[in-house]
Write a protein that holds these residues in place. Sequence first.
Motif, PDB file in Angstrom:
ATOM      1  N   LEU A  18       0.734  -1.262   0.143  1.00  0.00           N
ATOM      2  CA  LEU A  18      -0.038   0.028  -0.072  1.00  0.00           C
ATOM      3  C   LEU A  18       0.863   1.181   0.171  1.00  0.00           C
ATOM      4  N   SER A  19       1.995   1.318   0.691  1.00  0.00           N
ATOM      5  CA  SER A  19       2.726   2.443   0.844  1.00  0.00           C
ATOM      6  C   SER A  19       3.323   2.580  -0.550  1.00  0.00           C
ATOM      7  N   ALA A  20       3.802   1.571  -1.371  1.00  0.00           N
ATOM      8  CA  ALA A  20       4.490   1.493  -2.785  1.00  0.00           C
ATOM      9  C   ALA A  20       3.364   1.982  -3.494  1.00  0.00           C
ATOM     10  N   TYR A  21       2.322   1.736  -3.605  1.00  0.00           N
ATOM     11  CA  TYR A  21       1.321   2.568  -4.279  1.00  0.00           C
ATOM     12  C   TYR A  21       1.172   3.950  -4.092  1.00  0.00           C
ATOM     13  N   ARG A  22       1.123   4.252  -2.650  1.00  0.00           N
ATOM     14  CA  ARG A  22       0.637   5.536  -2.316  1.00  0.00           C
ATOM     15  C   ARG A  22       2.118   6.502  -2.723  1.00  0.00           C
ATOM     16  N   GLU A  23       3.130   5.875  -2.759  1.00  0.00           N
ATOM     17  CA  GLU A  23       4.431   6.765  -3.246  1.00  0.00           C
ATOM     18  C   GLU A  23       4.138   7.051  -4.688  1.00  0.00           C
ATOM     19  N   SER A  24       3.944   6.130  -5.494  1.00  0.00           N
ATOM     20  CA  SER A  24       3.476   6.292  -6.966  1.00  0.00           C
ATOM     21  C   SER A  24       2.299   7.358  -7.137  1.00  0.00           C
ATOM     22  N   ASP A  26       1.360   9.768  -4.964  1.00  0.00           N
ATOM     23  CA  ASP A  26       1.914  11.131  -4.572  1.00  0.00           C
ATOM     24  C   ASP A  26       2.662  11.508  -5.743  1.00  0.00           C
ATOM     25  N   ASN A  27       3.594  10.824  -6.236  1.00  0.00           N
ATOM     26  CA  ASN A  27       4.522  11.349  -7.647  1.00  0.00           C
ATOM     27  C   ASN A  27       3.598  11.644  -8.557  1.00  0.00           C
TER      28      ASN A  27
ATOM     29  N   ILE B  33      -4.012  13.764 -19.390  1.00  0.00           N
ATOM     30  CA  ILE B  33      -4.922  12.658 -19.515  1.00  0.00           C
ATOM     31  C   ILE B  33      -4.031  11.173 -19.291  1.00  0.00           C
ATOM     32  N   PHE B  34      -2.757  11.115 -19.812  1.00  0.00           N
ATOM     33  CA  PHE B  34      -2.036  10.067 -19.689  1.00  0.00           C
ATOM     34  C   PHE B  34      -1.493   9.713 -18.109  1.00  0.00           C
ATOM     35  N   LEU B  35      -1.233  10.926 -17.518  1.00  0.00           N
ATOM     36  CA  LEU B  35      -0.955  10.663 -16.150  1.00  0.00           C
ATOM     37  C   LEU B  35      -2.026  10.003 -15.158  1.00  0.00           C
ATOM     38  N   LEU B  36      -3.319  10.666 -15.468  1.00  0.00           N
ATOM     39  CA  LEU B  36      -4.429  10.285 -14.906  1.00  0.00           C
ATOM     40  C   LEU B  36      -4.762   8.810 -15.124  1.00  0.00           C
ATOM     41  N   ALA B  37      -4.617   8.157 -16.406  1.00  0.00           N
ATOM     42  CA  ALA B  37      -4.524   6.915 -16.762  1.00  0.00           C
ATOM     43  C   ALA B  37      -3.833   6.129 -15.681  1.00  0.00           C
ATOM     44  N   ILE B  67      -3.979  16.371   0.938  1.00  0.00           N
ATOM     45  CA  ILE B  67      -4.509  17.699   0.559  1.00  0.00           C
ATOM     46  C   ILE B  67      -3.454  18.752   1.018  1.00  0.00           C
ATOM     47  N   ALA B  68      -2.768  18.589   2.185  1.00  0.00           N
ATOM     48  CA  ALA B  68      -1.863  19.526   2.835  1.00  0.00           C
ATOM     49  C   ALA B  68      -0.780  19.389   1.932  1.00  0.00           C
ATOM     50  N   ARG B  69      -0.200  18.297   1.448  1.00  0.00           N
ATOM     51  CA  ARG B  69       1.045  18.151   0.534  1.00  0.00           C
ATOM     52  C   ARG B  69       0.800  18.814  -0.530  1.00  0.00           C
ATOM     53  N   LEU B  70      -0.355  18.770  -1.466  1.00  0.00           N
ATOM     54  CA  LEU B  70      -0.867  19.287  -2.692  1.00  0.00           C
ATOM     55  C   LEU B  70      -0.822  20.893  -2.514  1.00  0.00           C
TER      56      LEU B  70
END
Lengths: 106, 106
Positions: A18-24, A26-27, B33-37, B67-70
């Motif tokens: 889950l952390s790895a997914y969330r890191e991606s 966030d990027n 769009i590609f990033l969202l995909a 939200i805080a990070r973004l």
Amino acid sequence: MGRLPTFDQETQVTDRKLSAYRESIDNIDAALIFLLAERFKITKKVGEYKAEAGLPPADPGREEIQIARLRSLAESAHLDPEFSEKFLRFIIDEVIRHHERIADDG
Amino acid sequence: MGRLPTFDQETQVTDRKLSAYRESIDNIDAALIFLLAERFKITKKVGEYKAEAGLPPADPGREEIQIARLRSLAESAHLDPEFSEKFLRFIIDEVIRHHERIADDG
């Protein structure tokens, strides 16, 4: 086959997953924010030009072309075309709000 | 100072300018769009894991951190932090709809 993981080991594995997914995620979100910032810089220039030229903030013909293009790109990326349209309208609504603000200030 | 452009010349110049802006907007939109995909591919995996593990689709604690990070990234990019928050909520709402669909199908 090795021993099944205990509950704790499993929790740790999935938490790492889950952390790895969330890191991606966030990027990708950071990339989205920076791209959006760049997009609004350009639409700000467009808005200033439109206000100067007395053109209306919205341009339905252009929007139709954008929507058709994004739906087609979304399909090729296996993204829901409906969502891509909703997304563009969400962005355009914000752009129009910016343009109206420029027109009001001008 | 040279001659002032005639109306037609001016229109052509600004149309070229507007076309160039729109070309950049279209490029950025394709990238978005590609990033969202890609983002939805990852949240799909997260959703499948959450459904398997019986976790709720929404995670308010995680959302607050995002939200805080973004908002902070948006500020550094001179993007309206309010908009970045609205944007994330828009995306998260879609993700939650996807997760609920996975949970219903599961």
